[in-house]
Design a protein around this motif. Structure first.
Motif, PDB file in Angstrom:
ATOM      1  N   ALA A 274      -9.759   6.082  11.073  1.00  0.00           N
ATOM      2  CA  ALA A 274      -9.115   6.121   9.907  1.00  0.00           C
ATOM      3  C   ALA A 274     -10.133   6.958   9.136  1.00  0.00           C
ATOM      4  O   ALA A 274      -9.489   7.891   8.297  1.00  0.00           O
ATOM      5  N   ASN A 275     -11.523   6.619   8.920  1.00  0.00           N
ATOM      6  CA  ASN A 275     -12.244   7.393   8.148  1.00  0.00           C
ATOM      7  C   ASN A 275     -12.549   8.955   8.380  1.00  0.00           C
ATOM      8  O   ASN A 275     -12.673   9.753   7.671  1.00  0.00           O
ATOM      9  N   GLY A 276     -12.528   9.080   9.882  1.00  0.00           N
ATOM     10  CA  GLY A 276     -12.720  10.299  10.412  1.00  0.00           C
ATOM     11  C   GLY A 276     -11.267  11.120   9.950  1.00  0.00           C
ATOM     12  O   GLY A 276     -11.434  12.528   9.541  1.00  0.00           O
ATOM     13  N   THR A 277     -10.375  10.719  10.162  1.00  0.00           N
ATOM     14  CA  THR A 277      -9.082  11.508   9.744  1.00  0.00           C
ATOM     15  C   THR A 277      -9.062  11.717   8.472  1.00  0.00           C
ATOM     16  O   THR A 277      -8.706  12.985   7.907  1.00  0.00           O
ATOM     17  N   VAL A 278      -9.295  10.958   7.359  1.00  0.00           N
ATOM     18  CA  VAL A 278      -9.285  11.184   5.777  1.00  0.00           C
ATOM     19  C   VAL A 278     -10.182  12.072   5.391  1.00  0.00           C
ATOM     20  O   VAL A 278      -9.892  12.856   4.648  1.00  0.00           O
TER      21      VAL A 278
ATOM     22  N   THR B 198      -1.157   5.325   5.740  1.00  0.00           N
ATOM     23  CA  THR B 198      -1.528   4.661   6.803  1.00  0.00           C
ATOM     24  C   THR B 198      -3.064   4.679   7.253  1.00  0.00           C
ATOM     25  O   THR B 198      -3.398   3.732   7.751  1.00  0.00           O
ATOM     26  N   VAL B 199      -3.745   5.586   6.715  1.00  0.00           N
ATOM     27  CA  VAL B 199      -4.956   5.431   6.740  1.00  0.00           C
ATOM     28  C   VAL B 199      -5.622   4.480   5.982  1.00  0.00           C
ATOM     29  O   VAL B 199      -6.584   3.734   6.382  1.00  0.00           O
ATOM     30  N   ALA B 200      -5.091   4.232   4.531  1.00  0.00           N
ATOM     31  CA  ALA B 200      -5.696   3.176   3.684  1.00  0.00           C
ATOM     32  C   ALA B 200      -5.171   1.736   4.499  1.00  0.00           C
ATOM     33  O   ALA B 200      -5.953   0.878   4.488  1.00  0.00           O
ATOM     34  N   ASN B 201      -4.106   1.513   4.891  1.00  0.00           N
ATOM     35  CA  ASN B 201      -3.552   0.454   5.837  1.00  0.00           C
ATOM     36  C   ASN B 201      -4.417   0.146   7.007  1.00  0.00           C
ATOM     37  O   ASN B 201      -4.919  -0.973   7.073  1.00  0.00           O
ATOM     38  N   ALA B 202      -4.851   1.081   7.572  1.00  0.00           N
ATOM     39  CA  ALA B 202      -5.947   1.004   8.865  1.00  0.00           C
ATOM     40  C   ALA B 202      -7.226   0.624   8.400  1.00  0.00           C
ATOM     41  O   ALA B 202      -7.656  -0.198   9.183  1.00  0.00           O
TER      42      ALA B 202
ATOM     43  N   ASN C  89     -13.869   4.317   2.824  1.00  0.00           N
ATOM     44  CA  ASN C  89     -12.844   5.186   2.991  1.00  0.00           C
ATOM     45  C   ASN C  89     -12.781   6.180   1.971  1.00  0.00           C
ATOM     46  O   ASN C  89     -12.638   7.505   2.108  1.00  0.00           O
ATOM     47  N   ASN C  90     -12.691   5.787   0.566  1.00  0.00           N
ATOM     48  CA  ASN C  90     -12.689   6.592  -0.484  1.00  0.00           C
ATOM     49  C   ASN C  90     -13.864   7.631  -0.502  1.00  0.00           C
ATOM     50  O   ASN C  90     -13.615   8.930  -1.110  1.00  0.00           O
ATOM     51  N   THR C  91     -14.957   7.046  -0.229  1.00  0.00           N
ATOM     52  CA  THR C  91     -16.201   7.753  -0.184  1.00  0.00           C
ATOM     53  C   THR C  91     -16.076   8.957   0.668  1.00  0.00           C
ATOM     54  O   THR C  91     -16.433  10.329   0.560  1.00  0.00           O
ATOM     55  N   VAL C  92     -15.768   8.696   2.090  1.00  0.00           N
ATOM     56  CA  VAL C  92     -15.654   9.753   2.828  1.00  0.00           C
ATOM     57  C   VAL C  92     -14.359  10.619   2.559  1.00  0.00           C
ATOM     58  O   VAL C  92     -14.319  11.851   2.816  1.00  0.00           O
ATOM     59  N   ARG C  93     -13.390  10.268   1.948  1.00  0.00           N
ATOM     60  CA  ARG C  93     -12.407  11.152   1.629  1.00  0.00           C
ATOM     61  C   ARG C  93     -12.799  12.056   0.432  1.00  0.00           C
ATOM     62  O   ARG C  93     -12.630  13.459   0.543  1.00  0.00           O
TER      63      ARG C  93
ATOM     64  N   ILE D  13       0.886  -1.161  -0.006  1.00  0.00           N
ATOM     65  CA  ILE D  13      -0.010   0.044  -0.010  1.00  0.00           C
ATOM     66  C   ILE D  13       0.770   1.255  -0.026  1.00  0.00           C
ATOM     67  O   ILE D  13       0.398   2.294  -0.598  1.00  0.00           O
ATOM     68  N   GLY D  14       2.164   0.992   0.635  1.00  0.00           N
ATOM     69  CA  GLY D  14       3.066   2.193   0.503  1.00  0.00           C
ATOM     70  C   GLY D  14       3.471   2.575  -0.846  1.00  0.00           C
ATOM     71  O   GLY D  14       3.439   3.582  -1.398  1.00  0.00           O
ATOM     72  N   VAL D  15       3.707   1.519  -1.570  1.00  0.00           N
ATOM     73  CA  VAL D  15       4.037   1.740  -3.200  1.00  0.00           C
ATOM     74  C   VAL D  15       2.829   2.180  -3.846  1.00  0.00           C
ATOM     75  O   VAL D  15       2.833   3.160  -4.585  1.00  0.00           O
ATOM     76  N   TRP D  16       1.632   1.691  -3.542  1.00  0.00           N
ATOM     77  CA  TRP D  16       0.305   2.120  -4.198  1.00  0.00           C
ATOM     78  C   TRP D  16       0.309   3.606  -4.033  1.00  0.00           C
ATOM     79  O   TRP D  16      -0.194   4.767  -4.704  1.00  0.00           O
ATOM     80  N   GLY D  17       0.546   3.984  -2.559  1.00  0.00           N
ATOM     81  CA  GLY D  17       0.451   5.356  -2.396  1.00  0.00           C
ATOM     82  C   GLY D  17       1.536   6.183  -3.062  1.00  0.00           C
ATOM     83  O   GLY D  17       1.359   7.606  -3.320  1.00  0.00           O
ATOM     84  N   ALA D  18       2.873   5.852  -3.230  1.00  0.00           N
ATOM     85  CA  ALA D  18       3.772   6.507  -3.786  1.00  0.00           C
ATOM     86  C   ALA D  18       3.391   6.942  -5.274  1.00  0.00           C
ATOM     87  O   ALA D  18       3.636   7.634  -5.775  1.00  0.00           O
TER      88      ALA D  18
END
Length: 481
Positions: free
Chosen positions: A277-281, A385-389, A406-410, A147-152
């Protein structure tokens, strides 16, 4: 918690996912969808001139995409579970690609906005399935790094967007910011059908009532703040939309409690990692996307840079996820997600506040570069880290639902961020002069900083490493050959 069904488990063991191809193709899909959020931002002053777009038109050009994105994300995840993730992923990329053609050939602001809505619908299918495909392909002990690579790579789309947009707008034409999606989209859709393994969730039926309720509710709820800056928050249509959105989402939640195959298992919100994680994003996207709308214009209208100069100068902000996200994703496996989420949101808040204090008409680049770096590092710590959580809080079979939520909330956070910051900007400044623009910009960034600070408080509620590990061990992993 639910696990994979017996009928699903043998199929996955017999046909293990191709991890390298899965990571590459899923990351490219995320790259495309993130690129088109930011590449348009650099073009806003040009669209204002060439398409005679008003401030409301510019806002809808960004939020039309984000609106469809937010409203249909859960539906996209559910379609993947029901009809096959590989098939729906390729279809989503195809819709995204075809609508990019429509954007490129639009001859008016209204035509561009309509095409952007369809583009957002395609992206709503693509993005949640990127994390689903990765979560299905990688075991828990390697998922954070993947997921870190995905994030990069997603961060590369964010970083490349302003620069690429600046080059195209300055040396070619604004239409080519959409034409460039076509060859990449065609390649990703074709290769996905050829090399990816098909998989499905354990929901044999699509919850059509749930789809209708959540889509209508989200549409009403996020449409209201988009419309409010133009007609006012007290206007009846805005008030009615907010009330209708709340009622429809309440009806959706009530329906989910009794649905045989719910789109969104509500029990996941009782998991601290998932909820925090959803609240943070939400607050991360509020500050990030809202600021992106303002900062790209600030460099051109407030500081006097051309589109290419703007894109190059904000790389110190937008390129940070590409550099920092893989490290944060890998370290989160040892240290947990919470420290990165909290520190990241605090850095984002500090960077936005610093930028608001430093910005003024005619200010040199040296005054704003450090705040952008600080905010960019903060975003980079939160993103993976949000995605991983989120995906680590649910069974792998439900990772599509988790990612879709998560993506809907984001995306909803991004829509609210643009709407609120535009309203603050309009109340405190305008486009009359560079000084007037910067007055509105500073006020908007103070609000962005406050939102990021609230997000840091929400991130503190996330569980520590020990509790994360306990939740993860309770989630049964699918067998892999």
């Amino acid at each position: 918690m639910s696990t994979l069904t017996e009928s699903t488990r043998p199929r996955q063991a017999a046909a293990p996912p191709r991890t390298a191809w899965t990571l590459v193709l899923a990351s490219l899909g995320a790259f495309l969808t993130s690129l088109d959020v930011v590449v348009v931002a650099t073009a806003l002053p040009t669209l204002r001139e060439q398409l005679h777009a008003s401030l409301a038109d510019l806002e809808w050009t960004v939020n039309g995409y984000n609106l469809a994105f937010a409203c249909l994300m859960l539906t996209g995840a559910a379609l993947g579970d029901r009809f096959g993730r590989r098939r729906m992923y390729a279809l989503g990329v195809a819709v995204f690609t075809l609508s990019s053609l429509a954007c490129a050939t639009a001859d008016s602001a209204s035509a561009l906005i309509a095409a952007r809505v369809v583009q957002g619908a395609g992206a709503a299918v693509v993005l949640p399935l990127t994390l689903t495909l990765i979560s299905h392909a990688f075991p828990a002990d390697r998922r954070g790094a993947a997921i870190g690579v995905w994030g990069a790579i997603t961060g590369l789309g964010v970083a490349a967007g302003p620069v690429l947009g600046g080059v195209i707008i300055q040396d070619v034409s604004w239409q080519w910011i959409f034409w460039i999606n076509v060859p990449v989209g065609v390649a990703v859709a074709a290769l996905s059908m050829v090399v990816l393994r098909e998989s499905r969730g354990d929901r044999p039926q699509l919850d059509l009532v749930g789809v209708a309720l959540v889509s209508a509710g989200l549409l009403a709820l996020v449409w209201a703040p988009v419309r409010a800056p133009e007609v006012g928050w007290g206007d009846p249509q805005v008030v009615v939309a907010l009330v209708a959105g709340v009622l429809l989402l309440g009806a959706f939640l009530g329906w989910q409690r009794g649905a045989r195959h719910p789109m969104l298992p509500l029990r996941y919100f009782r998991v601290r990692g998932f909820s925090a994680a959803n609240g943070t994003v939400f607050f991360m996207a509020f500050a990030l996307i809202g600021s992106l709308f303002m900062i790209t214009q600030m460099f051109q209208l407030g500081l006097g840079y051309d589109p290419l100069q703007t894109g190059l100068r904000i790389l110190v902000w937008t390129a940070m996820p590409m550099l920092v996200a893989p490290v944060a994703g890998a370290l989160s496996e040892r240290l947990g997600n919470r420290p990165f989420m909290v520190l990241g949101m605090l850095l984002q808040a500090v960077g936005m506040l610093w930028l608001a204090l430093a910005a003024s008409a005619g200010a040199g680049y040296g005054r704003v570069v450090a705040p952008l770096v600080v905010a960019g590092v903060g975003i980079s710590l939160v993103f993976p880290t949000v995605a991983n959580a989120v995906v680590g809080s649910v069974p792998v079979a439900d990772s599509g639902v988790a990612a879709g939520t998560n993506n809907t909330v984001r995306e909803a956070g991004g829509v609210f961020g643009v709407a609120v910051l535009v309203a603050v900007f309009a109340a405190n400044g305008g486009y009359r002069t560079a000084g007037s623009f910067m007055d509105g910009f500073r006020a908007a960034e103070f609000v962005a900083a406050a939102a990021a600070a609230v997000g840091a408080g929400v991130a503190l509620l996330a569980p520590g490493k020990a509790q994360e590990d306990a939740v993860r061990s309770a989630v049964r992993e699918p067998a892999r050959g």
